[in-house]
Design a protein around this motif. Structure first.
Motif, PDB file in Angstrom:
ATOM      1  N   ARG A 210       0.498   4.057  -2.631  1.00  0.00           N
ATOM      2  CA  ARG A 210      -0.605   3.729  -3.541  1.00  0.00           C
ATOM      3  C   ARG A 210      -1.940   4.057  -2.888  1.00  0.00           C
ATOM      4  O   ARG A 210      -2.043   4.131  -1.672  1.00  0.00           O
ATOM      5  CB  ARG A 210      -0.570   2.235  -3.917  1.00  0.00           C
ATOM      6  CG  ARG A 210       0.685   1.830  -4.662  1.00  0.00           C
ATOM      7  CD  ARG A 210       0.557   0.425  -5.252  1.00  0.00           C
ATOM      8  NE  ARG A 210       1.738   0.134  -6.062  1.00  0.00           N
ATOM      9  CZ  ARG A 210       2.796  -0.541  -5.607  1.00  0.00           C
ATOM     10  NH1 ARG A 210       2.823  -1.020  -4.388  1.00  0.00           N
ATOM     11  NH2 ARG A 210       3.819  -0.745  -6.397  1.00  0.00           N
ATOM     12  N   ARG A 211      -2.979   4.226  -3.689  1.00  0.00           N
ATOM     13  CA  ARG A 211      -4.331   4.482  -3.186  1.00  0.00           C
ATOM     14  C   ARG A 211      -5.189   3.232  -3.363  1.00  0.00           C
ATOM     15  O   ARG A 211      -5.060   2.527  -4.365  1.00  0.00           O
ATOM     16  CB  ARG A 211      -5.001   5.623  -3.982  1.00  0.00           C
ATOM     17  CG  ARG A 211      -4.411   6.997  -3.750  1.00  0.00           C
ATOM     18  CD  ARG A 211      -4.840   7.611  -2.442  1.00  0.00           C
ATOM     19  NE  ARG A 211      -6.280   7.801  -2.329  1.00  0.00           N
ATOM     20  CZ  ARG A 211      -6.876   8.307  -1.244  1.00  0.00           C
ATOM     21  NH1 ARG A 211      -6.135   8.678  -0.195  1.00  0.00           N
ATOM     22  NH2 ARG A 211      -8.185   8.452  -1.176  1.00  0.00           N
ATOM     23  N   THR A 212      -6.052   2.989  -2.400  1.00  0.00           N
ATOM     24  CA  THR A 212      -6.979   1.864  -2.549  1.00  0.00           C
ATOM     25  C   THR A 212      -8.163   2.302  -3.403  1.00  0.00           C
ATOM     26  O   THR A 212      -8.622   3.443  -3.300  1.00  0.00           O
ATOM     27  CB  THR A 212      -7.494   1.401  -1.179  1.00  0.00           C
ATOM     28  OG1 THR A 212      -8.058   2.521  -0.498  1.00  0.00           O
ATOM     29  CG2 THR A 212      -6.358   0.840  -0.340  1.00  0.00           C
ATOM     30  N   LYS A 213      -8.682   1.387  -4.211  1.00  0.00           N
ATOM     31  CA  LYS A 213      -9.827   1.716  -5.079  1.00  0.00           C
ATOM     32  C   LYS A 213     -11.159   1.342  -4.426  1.00  0.00           C
ATOM     33  O   LYS A 213     -12.217   1.717  -4.914  1.00  0.00           O
ATOM     34  CB  LYS A 213      -9.703   0.957  -6.409  1.00  0.00           C
ATOM     35  CG  LYS A 213      -8.690   1.570  -7.358  1.00  0.00           C
ATOM     36  CD  LYS A 213      -9.024   1.235  -8.810  1.00  0.00           C
ATOM     37  CE  LYS A 213      -8.001   1.857  -9.749  1.00  0.00           C
ATOM     38  NZ  LYS A 213      -7.235   0.872 -10.484  1.00  0.00           N
TER      39      LYS A 213
ATOM     40  N   VAL B 160      -5.786  -2.223  -3.836  1.00  0.00           N
ATOM     41  CA  VAL B 160      -5.228  -1.207  -4.741  1.00  0.00           C
ATOM     42  C   VAL B 160      -5.925  -1.257  -6.101  1.00  0.00           C
ATOM     43  O   VAL B 160      -6.254  -0.235  -6.694  1.00  0.00           O
ATOM     44  CB  VAL B 160      -3.701  -1.409  -4.904  1.00  0.00           C
ATOM     45  CG1 VAL B 160      -3.154  -0.542  -6.037  1.00  0.00           C
ATOM     46  CG2 VAL B 160      -2.980  -1.098  -3.592  1.00  0.00           C
TER      47      VAL B 160
ATOM     48  N   LEU C 123       0.818  -1.225   0.000  1.00  0.00           N
ATOM     49  CA  LEU C 123       0.000   0.000   0.000  1.00  0.00           C
ATOM     50  C   LEU C 123       0.851   1.275   0.000  1.00  0.00           C
ATOM     51  O   LEU C 123       0.346   2.359  -0.289  1.00  0.00           O
ATOM     52  CB  LEU C 123      -0.943   0.005   1.211  1.00  0.00           C
ATOM     53  CG  LEU C 123      -2.039  -1.069   1.191  1.00  0.00           C
ATOM     54  CD1 LEU C 123      -2.857  -1.023   2.468  1.00  0.00           C
ATOM     55  CD2 LEU C 123      -2.951  -0.902  -0.026  1.00  0.00           C
TER      56      LEU C 123
ATOM     57  N   GLN D  85      -2.760   7.437   3.979  1.00  0.00           N
ATOM     58  CA  GLN D  85      -2.549   7.992   2.631  1.00  0.00           C
ATOM     59  C   GLN D  85      -3.157   7.104   1.546  1.00  0.00           C
ATOM     60  O   GLN D  85      -3.534   7.581   0.482  1.00  0.00           O
ATOM     61  CB  GLN D  85      -1.053   8.175   2.359  1.00  0.00           C
ATOM     62  CG  GLN D  85      -0.515   9.444   3.011  1.00  0.00           C
ATOM     63  CD  GLN D  85       0.985   9.641   2.803  1.00  0.00           C
ATOM     64  OE1 GLN D  85       1.574   9.059   1.879  1.00  0.00           O
ATOM     65  NE2 GLN D  85       1.587  10.443   3.660  1.00  0.00           N
ATOM     66  N   ALA D  86      -3.238   5.810   1.852  1.00  0.00           N
ATOM     67  CA  ALA D  86      -3.844   4.876   0.878  1.00  0.00           C
ATOM     68  C   ALA D  86      -5.367   4.998   0.874  1.00  0.00           C
ATOM     69  O   ALA D  86      -6.041   4.407   0.031  1.00  0.00           O
ATOM     70  CB  ALA D  86      -3.426   3.442   1.193  1.00  0.00           C
ATOM     71  N   GLY D  87      -5.891   5.750   1.838  1.00  0.00           N
ATOM     72  CA  GLY D  87      -7.343   5.935   1.897  1.00  0.00           C
ATOM     73  C   GLY D  87      -8.063   4.888   2.721  1.00  0.00           C
ATOM     74  O   GLY D  87      -9.292   4.787   2.675  1.00  0.00           O
TER      75      GLY D  87
END
Lengths: 431, 185
Positions: free
Chosen positions: A323-326, A420, A320, A358-360
């Motif tokens: 990166r951002r999670t979708k 992700v 993660l 930060q990855a949400g």
């Protein structure tokens, strides 16, 4: 007669020189653990049968860890914690990890070793099926119900049927994209959710002994998903170093006799294995991740006794990071100690908490949370027809909430990679 | 101990886990409190997906909406009945709903222990799989002395495995009464 670790521990606790599989024996108990879901019922059974003023058999051998329904508005859940509190006070129990204070821990199976209650060679019973987790410390540990636990509270003993041992050998070290979760899902996929009913499951080989203690706990944690009575790993330096860092209580290491007889043996080559998931609605419904790659998801969940330890979050953090999670991604540390470590453990110079935020992802408080659904307001609960990838242990219908939901069980690597992409994804893409 | 159990049966499949028997959201009731213990009967088997509710056709709730108990007295299951969570609430809710005996190929260990040690119901095992033979609603009769199950509707007779080592506990009533007979508790 040569015996396995499990047989030897049981024999010693029965005051016998030997026992054989299928014998029924009475054994002495070293630790009884209970929690907020089964504790009140257990206390009720104890009082009904031993009297209102009865004392537990040994106050230093009872460990009470509220962990299931903690962060909920459900009044009965709070009432149940009050019941535990009253009992602890009345019995003057030293090992109680109360809600709402400094001592609060979270998930019992992870709290037990953190607090030094798991030791090689001992017998641990708990009112929770995942009590088998503690087999990672070379002890006999298994789940029981309220009646058995109430009986132990009064007598310090329980009858058990000696299980034959199934042996699972993992040759070679794990490739960097595999985790213990993949190994145990392989095993359960091979033998089925009833493949080890009334048996012990022992894990051995370089693949197992090169694992850290938390990964070993993941292996033993899920033996119940194959019906296993207990999981066990022969203690080595890793075990002893961990246990001695947590307790000064003496213990006796028990190892297999060289000619011990096993029910069966399965050998796996770690480098031949691949990341896997258990598809809905059974932990034995195994598929290679690449066989189901691209399956759309609505949620990812990383937490529980199975997949909410610090090494699980380090694994997730590696993927993660940056990166951002979708999809909605829920992170639930098993214990408060792990929660604090999220601020200390770093991947690439960033703390795990920073990476997850930060990855949400949404971070919850230490507890069992949505692993078993629970009250409707439980953090991360699947309240509708979600499709969730989860590092938890069980995916029978309705386990995480709604019967309409679908749960894929996976390793923290696979869960994070899938979060992700918003669909089931092989973690090798990111590692 | 009773010699016969007669009643209507409810049929389910393999690997019915305790989350389906009694979902976790109902575990806040404390079975040690009599008024709360009764509540479990209402929610027994409520976690089963509709297609699994009462085989062969499904869509038959174990407890009718608004009812406090089930109209079934015997549970027929396949393999590994009661797997998963150790919650004793599973054996308790079946008992509170009116189930006196289960007949399965085999049980998950903890559910089996809980049912016997708590004295809630008798877990019989069969050599033969009954799930596809017996239908939800069939009138059955269990003969404990001769270890057999009769489908009163069809007249067919099936063999049950002898209760063996659990018989003394069931005869005593529960693990506490059994331990007393052994001078233990």
């Amino acid at each position: 007669m040569a015996m396995t670790i499990t047989e030897k521990i049981l024999a010693r606790h029965a005051g016998r020189t030997e026992v054989r599989p299928a014998e029924n024996i009475w054994i002495d108990v070293d630790i009884l653990m209970t929690h907020d879901v089964c504790g009140p019922g257990t206390i009720g059974v104890f009082k009904e049968h031993f009297g209102r003023n009865a004392k537990v058999w040994d106050r230093r051998k009872v460990v009470i860890i509220p962990d299931h329904y903690i962060f909920t508005a459900d009044e009965k859940a709070h009432r149940n914690v009050d019941t535990l509190r009253d009992f602890v006070k009345e019995q003057d129990l030293p090992y109680y990890y109360d809600v709402g204070g400094e001592k609060y821990k979270g998930v019992c199976h992870i709290a037990l070793p953190e607090e030094g209650h798991t030791r090689p060679g001992e017998v641990l019973f708990g009112t929770d099926s995942h009590t088998c987790t503690a087999g990672a410390f070379g002890e006999f540990a298994t789940g029981i119900g309220n009646t058995d636990a109430g009986f132990i509270l009064g007598t310090g003993k329980l009858w058990v049927k000696v299980p034959p041992t199934m042996r699972f050998v993992f040759e070679g070290k794990l490739p960097p994209y595999l985790m213990a979760k993949d190994l145990i899902l392989w095993v359960i996929g091979d033998i089925g959710v009833d493949g080890a009913v009334y048996r012990a499951m022992e894990f051995a080989g370089e693949g197992v002994h090169s694992l850290n203690i938390e990964e070993r706990m993941t292996l033993c944690n899920m033996v119940i998903e194959a019906g296993g009575k207990n999981g066990v790993i022969e203690p080595d330096e890793v075990t002893l170093q961990f246990v001695k860092s947590k307790t000064s209580k003496p213990f006796e290491v028990v190892k297999n006799d060289r000619d011990a007889k096993y029910h069966s043996e399965r050998v796996y080559r770690c480098d031949k294995l691949e990341p896997v998931v258990a598809k809905p609605h059974s932990p034995d419904n195994r598929a290679l991740v690449r066989e189901v790659e691209g399956t759309p998801l609505t949620r990812a969940y990383i937490g529980s006794c199975t997949g909410g330890k610090i090494t699980d979050f380090i694994a997730a953090g590696k993927i993660l990071k940056g990166r951002r999670t979708k999809i909605d991604t829920f992170i639930v540390p098993a214990t408060t100690e792990i929660d604090r470590k999220l601020d200390r453990e770093k991947v690439g110079g960033q703390t795990l908490r920073e990476i997850f935020v930060q990855a949400g992802a949404q971070l919850g408080k230490a507890s069992c949370a949505a692993c078993l659904g629970g009250p409707k307001d439980t953090f991360g609960r699947l309240n509708q027809a979600e499709v969730c990838i989860s590092t938890t242990s069980r995916n029978f219908p309705g386990r995480m909430g709604s019967r309409e939901a679908q749960v894929y069980l996976a390793s923290p690597y696979t869960a994070a990679a899938s979060a992700v992409e918003g669909k089931i994804t092989d973690p090798r893409k990111f590692l | 101990m009773i010699k016969t159990i007669r009643g209507k049966c409810y049929v389910v499949g393999d690997d019915i886990d305790t989350d389906q028997i009694i979902p976790a959201q109902y575990l806040t009731y404390n079975p040690a409190i009599p008024e709360e213990r009764k509540v479990f009967g209402r929610f027994a088997m409520i976690g089963l997906p509709e297609k699994s509710q009462g085989l062969p056709h499904g869509n038959i709730p174990f407890v009718k909406e608004g009812a406090k108990k089930s109209e079934y007295q015997i549970m027929i299951a396949g393999r590994n009945f009661g797997c998963g969570s150790s919650r004793e609430h599973a054996s308790i809710c079946l008992r509170e709903a009116g189930i006196q005996a289960c007949v399965a190929e085999f049980y998950s260990r903890i559910f089996f222990r809980n049912s016997v040690n708590g004295g809630y119901l008798i877990p019989f095992e069969t050599e033969e799989r009954l799930v596809e033979t017996v239908k939800t609603g069939d009138e059955l009769e269990i003969d404990l002395e001769h270890h057999q199950l009769k489908d009163v509707s069809s007249g067919k007779i099936f063999r049950l495995k002898p209760l063996g080592e659990i018989l003394p506990i069931l005869e005593a009533g529960d693990i506490f009464k059994y331990a007393k007979t052994k001078g233990m508790a």
